[in-house]
Design a protein around this motif. Structure first.
Motif: not given
Ligand SMILES: [Mg+2]
Ligand SMILES: Nc1ncnc2c1ncn2[C@@H]1O[C@H](COP(=O)(O)OP(=O)(O)OP(=O)(O)O)[C@@H](O)[C@H]1O
Lengths: 117, 146
Positions: B61, B65, B69, B117
């Motif tokens: 997770e 990310n 992101h 997440g």
């Molecule tokens: Mg995530």
């Protein structure tokens, strides 16, 4: 170690064996291949075998839901088989309940369910 | 004006732990590589199957990310000399997280995700620390006992 996710016809069902190290690009390709195979063959169901998956995170969970969604839209019953107990426990902790997905204990169970419909 | 300080962890945070390996995170394949490396090490050191799955899922997770992101990042695995604990640090130089509490809330996503997440990783890892600054990137540290 890198396996290839395979799609095989078993009785009147497509058996999709998802590999642990499947990547984003392979997933897109798999969605494509699966929908083509469903329309080409007269299949009653799709069985997603996830026994090779060591983990299911939110991303892979979403992928499983999408694959199930595609096959349902194409009028095939879908079962997920082979979820490891540790994966099930972890999914609950993530808050992923995969409500629209029907699970079966094993391939044999899933095939028996499909024969009944 | 001081230059932006990256929200990083350093030796003080890691105590006696030593660096085992380091990875670049760019593609989803890299997220698979790091969580498999963590899982392999844990299994070799006698962690239970449940402990491995939980921690490897948390690793996946936070690695994803950083890729999704923050456009990528770096990932380090540390172990203490007696190999009783494993720590991972995942850091990026992305936009940072404006409201960490909100980001940790189940269901919150700024993109098309499920928003489970970060909060999920925190529940799964037990030892979970996040440092982030707007424009200064994000670092996540997680530990597990072996
Ligand atoms: Mg995530
Ligand atoms: N490394 C990061 N850099 C910048 N923002 C981040 C980072 N990690 C998380 N975030 C922010 O926190 C939010 C919540 O993260 P979380 O992982 O819970 O959900 P998600 O990634 O959006 O969806 P998913 O459920 O698929 O993981 C993200 O939508 C994003 O806005």
């Amino acid at each position: 170690m890198a396996g290839v996710t395979s799609i095989n016809l078993v009785e009147h069902a497509l058996l999709v064996s998802i590999q642990d190290d499947i990547t984003d690009t392979e997933i897109l390709e798999l969605q494509d291949r699966l929908s083509t195979k469903i329309s080409e063959n007269r299949v009653d169901g799709v069985i997603l075998d996830i026994s090779a998956l060591e983990i299911v995170d939110t991303f892979v969970g979403r992928v499983i839901a999408q694959l199930a969604g595609i096959s349902r839209l194409l009028a095939a019953d879908t079962y997920v088989v082979g979820m490891r107990p540790t994966v099930a426990v972890t999914l609950v902790e993530l808050g992923m309940y995969l409500p629209e997905i029907r699970t079966a204990l094993s391939l044999t169970h899933a095939l028996a369910q499909l024969r009944r419909v | 004006m001081p230059s932006p300080s990256y929200a990083a962890f350093d030796e003080k945070d890691l105590g006696a732990q030593v660096l085992l390996s380091q990875y670049k995170l760019r593609t989803s394949g890299d997220a698979v590589t790091v969580r498999q490396a963590v899982a392999r090490y844990m299994k070799e050191h006698g962690a239970t199957a449940l402990s491995v799955t939980r921690f490897a899922t948390a690793v996946s997770e936070i690695a994803r990310n950083a890729i999704v992101h923050a456009g990528g990042g770096e990932f380090s695995i540390y172990v203490d000399p007696r190999a009783k604990q494993l720590t991972v640090v995942c850091w990026d130089k992305g936009p940072g997280i404006e409201d960490v509490e909100l980001a940790l809330t189940d269901g919150y996503t700024s993109g098309g995700g499920l928003g489970r997440g970060l909060g999920g990783a925190k529940r799964l890892a037990k030892i979970f620390e996040i440092r982030t600054a707007i424009g200064g990137g994000t670092s996540v540290l997680m530990s597990v006992n072996l």
